[in-house]
Design a protein around this motif. Structure first.
Motif, PDB file in Angstrom:
ATOM      1  N   UNK A 127       3.581   0.284   0.786  1.00 42.27           N
ATOM      2  CA  UNK A 127       2.926  -1.007   0.990  1.00 42.27           C
ATOM      3  C   UNK A 127       2.474  -1.231   2.421  1.00 42.27           C
ATOM      4  N   UNK A 128       3.086  -0.511   3.356  1.00 42.21           N
ATOM      5  CA  UNK A 128       2.746  -0.671   4.761  1.00 42.21           C
ATOM      6  C   UNK A 128       1.926   0.492   5.307  1.00 42.21           C
ATOM      7  N   UNK A 129       1.414   1.334   4.414  1.00 40.64           N
ATOM      8  CA  UNK A 129       0.499   2.389   4.842  1.00 40.64           C
ATOM      9  C   UNK A 129       1.150   3.671   5.296  1.00 40.64           C
ATOM     10  N   UNK A 130       2.435   3.877   4.969  1.00 40.68           N
ATOM     11  CA  UNK A 130       3.164   5.060   5.421  1.00 40.68           C
ATOM     12  C   UNK A 130       3.357   6.041   4.268  1.00 40.68           C
ATOM     13  N   UNK A 132       4.121  -1.605  10.057  1.00 37.41           N
ATOM     14  CA  UNK A 132       3.374  -2.848  10.141  1.00 37.41           C
ATOM     15  C   UNK A 132       2.046  -2.705  10.820  1.00 37.41           C
ATOM     16  N   UNK A 133       1.662  -1.487  11.177  1.00 39.40           N
ATOM     17  CA  UNK A 133       0.356  -1.292  11.799  1.00 39.40           C
ATOM     18  C   UNK A 133       0.331  -1.759  13.237  1.00 39.40           C
ATOM     19  N   UNK A 134       1.288  -1.342  14.028  1.00 33.59           N
ATOM     20  CA  UNK A 134       1.399  -1.822  15.388  1.00 33.59           C
ATOM     21  C   UNK A 134       0.350  -1.307  16.334  1.00 33.59           C
ATOM     22  N   UNK A 135      -0.465  -0.360  15.919  1.00 31.92           N
ATOM     23  CA  UNK A 135      -1.560   0.082  16.747  1.00 31.92           C
ATOM     24  C   UNK A 135      -1.271   1.311  17.580  1.00 31.92           C
ATOM     25  N   UNK A 136      -0.075   1.870  17.516  1.00 30.69           N
ATOM     26  CA  UNK A 136       0.214   3.074  18.274  1.00 30.69           C
ATOM     27  C   UNK A 136      -0.363   4.282  17.554  1.00 30.69           C
ATOM     28  N   UNK A 188       2.545  -8.444   5.618  1.00 27.15           N
ATOM     29  CA  UNK A 188       3.017  -8.165   6.975  1.00 27.15           C
ATOM     30  C   UNK A 188       2.284  -6.986   7.615  1.00 27.15           C
ATOM     31  N   UNK A 189       1.410  -6.335   6.860  1.00 25.23           N
ATOM     32  CA  UNK A 189       0.664  -5.187   7.382  1.00 25.23           C
ATOM     33  C   UNK A 189      -0.523  -5.697   8.189  1.00 25.23           C
ATOM     34  N   UNK A 190      -0.470  -5.536   9.495  1.00 26.50           N
ATOM     35  CA  UNK A 190      -1.507  -6.059  10.381  1.00 26.50           C
ATOM     36  C   UNK A 190      -2.603  -5.041  10.696  1.00 26.50           C
TER      37      UNK A 190
END
Length: 301
Positions: free
Chosen positions: A122-125, A142-146, A252-254
């Motif tokens: 659900x969070x893209x992993x 959560x897609x923190x951008x790193x 919650x996935x940004x």
């Protein structure tokens, strides 16, 4: 992951390959039975989807076109678990995936074919690649951008599709195998999986990967040998994805989401290109979704 998915192997080079799927527990093939009904929770007893409703040559219908081939992507792992419930401990909207595999020339169902599916959570992993974060560019769940850790290994297996990109197969970074599995089609060419609605990661729309193998050998230990006759992806319409984004943990996935129309892999040709037919109760999507599709393949490879 715009331009990041590895190109799929050209069909004419997919010769007989040695493969083995590890069974999820001794004697699983015998215990589960061939083509037995798979419990689907809240959806048990519900009417079948369009993918199941058609029979070979029914009502004089023209046969299905060959389902579009798409890139395998960098996160395929051979020797996945032989199972229909691939959920493990993953949170998300329950998804019942019903696929029908037919010969695109004769419309006859393909029995005993091995169907693989794999997709992100659900969070893209992706399992096996948790160190990569959210897909190939979104950071942690959560897609923190790193940026993802690690570098591609191996080489691309062929030219990318139009609008696609390069990038090779990634070596697994861990031993997790959730949201991955293989199961056999029954005498009607049907196979059913229980999983969760996929999330999204940077550069890609919501999708599920799939492969179809024929002429292999089923044993108590798994599936061996065979020829890969289809490599593709299954897609979700925008309405359903927007609805899923209102449900936790998807909400919650940004990570910036790529729409179906923006995606560089989806061929844009509807069900022939892998666009799933969905059933769910509006305003109650969190209770579950049923997805179905008929896939026309060339069993001669």
């Amino acid at each position: 992951m715009t331009g990041q998915e590895a190109a799929h192997e050209p069909k004419h080079t997919r010769d007989l390959t040695r493969r083995k799927v590890v069974a999820a527990g001794a004697g699983v093939v015998v215990a589960a039975g061939v083509g037995g009904t798979f419990a689907t929770g809240a959806f048990a007893g519900e009417e079948t989807t369009a993918a199941e409703g058609k029979t070979a040559g029914a009502s004089g219908e023209a046969c299905y076109k060959l389902t579009s081939e798409t890139t395998e992507g960098p996160y395929y792992i051979d020797a996945d678990k032989l199972r229909r419930d691939v959920t493990e401990d993953q949170e998300g909207i329950p998804l019942t995936l019903r696929l029908k595999v037919i010969d695109s020339e004769t419309c006859k169902p393909l029995a005993n074919a091995a169907v693989d599916i794999w997709h992100c959570n659900a969070l893209g992993v992706y399992s096996g690649y948790e160190a990569m974060g959210s897909g190939d560019g979104g950071g942690g769940g959560g897609g923190g951008g790193t940026p993802p850790s690690g570098t591609p290994t191996g080489t691309p297996t062929g030219a990318p599709p139009d609008g696609g990109g390069g990038g090779g197969h990634q070596e697994p970074t861990d031993d997790e195998r959730y949201l991955r599995g293989t199961w056999r089609t029954d005498k009607r060419g049907l196979v059913e999986f229980r999983t969760v609605f996929p999330g999204w990661y940077q550069g890609r729309c919501v999708h599920i990967h799939t492969k179809v193998h024929v002429n292999g050998t089923w044993t108590d230990a798994g599936y061996e040998g065979g020829t890969t006759v289809h490599t593709g992806q299954l897609f979700f319409d925008e309405e359903s994805v927007l609805a899923s984004a209102e449900v936790e943990p998807y909400s919650t996935n940004t990570t910036t989401r790529t729409t179906l129309d923006e995606d560089t892999i989806y061929p844009g040709n509807g069900t022939q290109g892998g666009l799933l037919k969905l059933q769910y109760r509006k305003n109650a999507m969190a209770k579950g979704v049923v997805a179905g599709l008929t896939m026309g393949v060339d069993p001669m490879g």
